[in-house]
Write a protein that holds these residues in place. Structure first.
Motif, short mmCIF file in Angstrom:
data_model
loop_
_atom_site.label_atom_id
_atom_site.label_comp_id
_atom_site.label_asym_id
_atom_site.label_seq_id
_atom_site.Cartn_x
_atom_site.Cartn_y
_atom_site.Cartn_z
N UNK A 260 -46.23 -28.20 -4.37
CA UNK A 260 -45.75 -28.06 -5.75
C UNK A 260 -46.45 -29.10 -6.60
N UNK A 261 -47.00 -28.64 -7.72
CA UNK A 261 -47.64 -29.52 -8.69
C UNK A 261 -47.01 -29.25 -10.05
N UNK A 262 -46.86 -30.31 -10.84
CA UNK A 262 -46.10 -30.18 -12.08
C UNK A 262 -46.96 -29.87 -13.30
N UNK A 263 -48.28 -29.96 -13.18
CA UNK A 263 -49.13 -29.77 -14.36
C UNK A 263 -50.49 -29.22 -13.99
N UNK A 264 -51.18 -28.69 -15.00
CA UNK A 264 -52.54 -28.19 -14.80
C UNK A 264 -53.46 -29.33 -14.39
#
Length: 299
Positions: A35-39
């Motif tokens: 899971x990554x929160x940003x581009x």
């Protein structure tokens, strides 16, 4: 084989973590989930690893999403419309995680992406439920035992009753009929598909019964054998429960597959006579070994 990266890029941390956990629960998927929160985080990740599947929120504009190179791109959308690039496929965000995952896997299966999946090395048990005295008590017994086993193992329940009472006309009904359709098309990933169309009841996975009892009777033993063989060889399930009916083609070969066969105790003299006749017939046909597998049980 190198594991593929499944990246969830969404600003809602709780949502992203929950979805990641759902993917990780599927041991047969050959992916590393992140899971990554940003581009920006995704672009940084790309410097080190390749992204195979990207599941990204619509809150990121198209021009930002296009910065993230990937093999397959799915966009989580709300109730309204969303601008999509040519490479993107929309999936509704606010639906069960299993339904989203099912859509993604179906797309990959359509594209013959076999490398997304791996064989899961597990011992598998097949447990049958059958009686020459047919009653709804058999299904209740199967579901109760499945619930108990599911506390420790991955359980798949298959209902072969011609009139199960589970069918609701008009709903999005996916079950045994769909799996048999794929078997008849020569599909080699039907065992994996079984895991994607399940409903989850009391901790176990349930493939819904056929909608039409007459269609069930037309399925050949060879087709059932192929389906069960693929489920055993490709899926994550450790225990497979077969809730069997007299009308199923290949009933005896199915019982041969079962390590144990659960049967309801007779409740009266007539039922006892039917069970005794079944036992006599099995001995006459050289199937006495099946009688040793029978476990009689009260409801």
């Amino acid at each position: 084989m190198e594991e593929k990266n499944f990246v969830i890029c969404d600003s809602e941390r709780e949502y992203g973590i929950r979805f990641m956990e759902r993917v990780q629960a599927h041991a047969e998927f050959y992916v590393q989930v992140r899971w990554l929160s940003s581009v920006e985080e995704a672009v940084e990740f790309l410097k080190r690893r390749r992204i195979y599947i990207l599941l990204i929120g619509e809150t990121f504009p198209v021009r930002e999403r296009e910065k993230i190179a990937c093999d397959h791109c799915f966009v989580l959308v709300g109730e309204g419309g969303c601008n999509l690039a040519d490479r993107e496929t929309a999936v509704r965000k606010y639906q069960p995680a299993e339904d989203i995952l099912q859509e993604i896997l179906e797309k990959c299966l359509e594209r013959q992406e076999a490398s997304l999946f791996r064989l899961v090395s597990k011992e598998r048990r097949i447990i049958g439920f059958y009686s020459p005295v047919q009653s709804t008590a058999q299904t209740r017994m199967a579901l109760a035992l499945g619930k108990e086993i599911a506390r420790k193992k991955e359980v798949l329940y298959l209902n072969f009753q011609p009139y199960s009472g589970w069918y609701q006309e008009g709903e999005n009904y996916r079950g045994l009929s769909e799996l048999i359709y794929y078997i008849r098309q020569g599909d080699q990933r039907t065992g994996i598909r079984a895991g994607t169309i399940c409903r989850h009841i009391d901790g176990m996975s349930v493939v819904l019964p056929m909608e039409n009892g007459e269609d069930l009777k037309m399925v050949s033993w060879e087709e059932w054998e192929m389906l069960l063989g693929q489920i055993c060889s490709e899926s994550k399930f450790e225990v497979i429960l077969l809730d069997l009916a007299e009308c199923v083609q290949g009933l005896l070969p199915m019982l041969e597959l079962c390590e144990e066969i659960y049967m309801q105790n007779a409740s009266d003299e007539e039922e006892e006579e039917r069970i005794l006749q079944f036992q006599t017939n099995m001995r006459q046909m050289g199937k006495a070994h099946l009688l040793e597998r029978i476990r009689f049980a009260e409801e």
